[in-house]
Design an enzyme around this catalytic site. Sequence first.
Site, mmCIF file in Angstrom:
data_model
loop_
_atom_site.group_PDB
_atom_site.id
_atom_site.type_symbol
_atom_site.label_atom_id
_atom_site.label_comp_id
_atom_site.label_asym_id
_atom_site.label_seq_id
_atom_site.Cartn_x
_atom_site.Cartn_y
_atom_site.Cartn_z
ATOM 1 N N LYS A 96 0.503 -1.197 -0.088
ATOM 2 C CA LYS A 96 0.252 -0.161 0.132
ATOM 3 C C LYS A 96 0.793 1.243 0.364
ATOM 4 C CE LYS A 96 -4.023 -1.976 2.542
ATOM 5 N NZ LYS A 96 -3.558 -3.765 2.524
HETATM 6 O O1 LIG Z 1 -8.983 -3.228 1.870
HETATM 7 C C1 LIG Z 1 -8.372 -4.145 1.822
HETATM 8 C C2 LIG Z 1 -6.616 -3.583 1.648
HETATM 9 C C3 LIG Z 1 -6.435 -5.071 2.101
HETATM 10 N N1 LIG Z 1 -6.189 -5.809 2.593
HETATM 11 C C4 LIG Z 1 -5.768 -6.816 3.535
HETATM 12 O O2 LIG Z 1 -5.826 -7.617 2.775
HETATM 13 C C5 LIG Z 1 -5.793 -9.149 4.000
HETATM 14 C C6 LIG Z 1 -6.763 -9.069 4.944
HETATM 15 O O3 LIG Z 1 -6.569 -10.531 5.231
HETATM 16 P P1 LIG Z 1 -7.390 -11.166 6.444
HETATM 17 O O4 LIG Z 1 -7.485 -11.318 7.407
HETATM 18 O O5 LIG Z 1 -8.764 -12.131 5.274
HETATM 19 O O6 LIG Z 1 -8.710 -10.231 6.881
HETATM 20 C C7 LIG Z 1 -5.083 -8.032 4.673
HETATM 21 O O7 LIG Z 1 -2.806 -8.408 4.937
HETATM 22 C C8 LIG Z 1 -5.163 -6.694 4.569
HETATM 23 O O8 LIG Z 1 -4.406 -5.686 5.652
HETATM 24 C C9 LIG Z 1 -8.185 -5.589 3.426
HETATM 25 O O9 LIG Z 1 -8.454 -6.543 4.785
HETATM 26 N N2 LIG Z 1 -8.424 -4.516 3.021
#
Ligand SMILES: O=c1ccn([C@@H]2O[C@H](COP(=O)(O)O)[C@@H](O)[C@H]2O)c(=O)[nH]1
Length: 278
Positions: A96
């Site tokens: 990001k």
């Molecule tokens: O809008 C967003 C952008 C990035 N993320 C990222 O995805 C994963 C989600 O992890 P989970 O364990 O599936 O919840 C995490 O690395 C976030 O930084 C997001 O969730 N939402």
Amino acid sequence: MESFGTRLHRAITERGPLCVGIDPHPGLLAQWGLPDDVEGLDRFSRTVVEALGDRVAVVKPQSAFFERFGSRGVAILESTIRQLRDAGSLVLLDVKRGDIGSTVSAYAAAYLDPSSPVYVDAVTASPYLGVGSLAPMFELAAEHGGGVFVLALTSNPEGAAVQRAVTADGRTVAQTVIDEISQLNRGATPLGSFGLVVGATIGDTGHDLSGVGGPLLAPGLGAQGAGAADLRTVFGSSLASVLPSCSREVLSAGPDVAALRAAADRVLVDCRAVLPAR
Ligand SMILES: O=c1ccn([C@@H]2O[C@H](COP(=O)(O)O)[C@@H](O)[C@H]2O)c(=O)[nH]1
């Protein structure tokens, strides 16, 4: 070199529409019986690569969980990226990044120049210094077959206040991001190299995603509460471009390699039931 969009399209066709994150949360390390240190980080990452590197289309290491161990964590990230590439999955680094253009050039060199030790297939980028400030990333990605996924409508509840704010021309901030990325992908087939991040958790977006022409990364499945069926509500007629993404939902099945594979397969089956065949 082939474009990222072309490579992603092929990976999805061959392996199915799924991105799994490598998010070594301290709680997951503990759950896996691993120490909360670089050794634990290394073993966790190697296990995910062994389980999923040869079967999931895209693997998304979350940079924060490597950076928290300093230079030794970043060294593990570099090694994980190499292992994933050798195993055949595309690597999307969730980092990001965003800044003024001259600094974005350095981020672009870090992640999208093939000579860099942390070179990956694609990165996530933040547009809140202006989508135009990300131009050096777009340019280097285009030159080397890389991709950039720009935050548009994120999965967290706090995002809406910024992303749905209305600009002077009446469009939301998110719609301006969507429109600029759509322009970048114009004419690209079978899929553009510039994607958007749109959370699976956010319900009916009220935004027009139909002209994006690139992949729509949809995090939020599982631990954040969204299910595959929510993709229908969020993406409507744009479902064909969606790349569902989850981390904890799959990772919490570890450390058993077969169990990790089974968890990823389950999510993929659920997503395929909703997404059009590709
Ligand atoms: O809008 C967003 C952008 C990035 N993320 C990222 O995805 C994963 C989600 O992890 P989970 O364990 O599936 O919840 C995490 O690395 C976030 O930084 C997001 O969730 N939402």
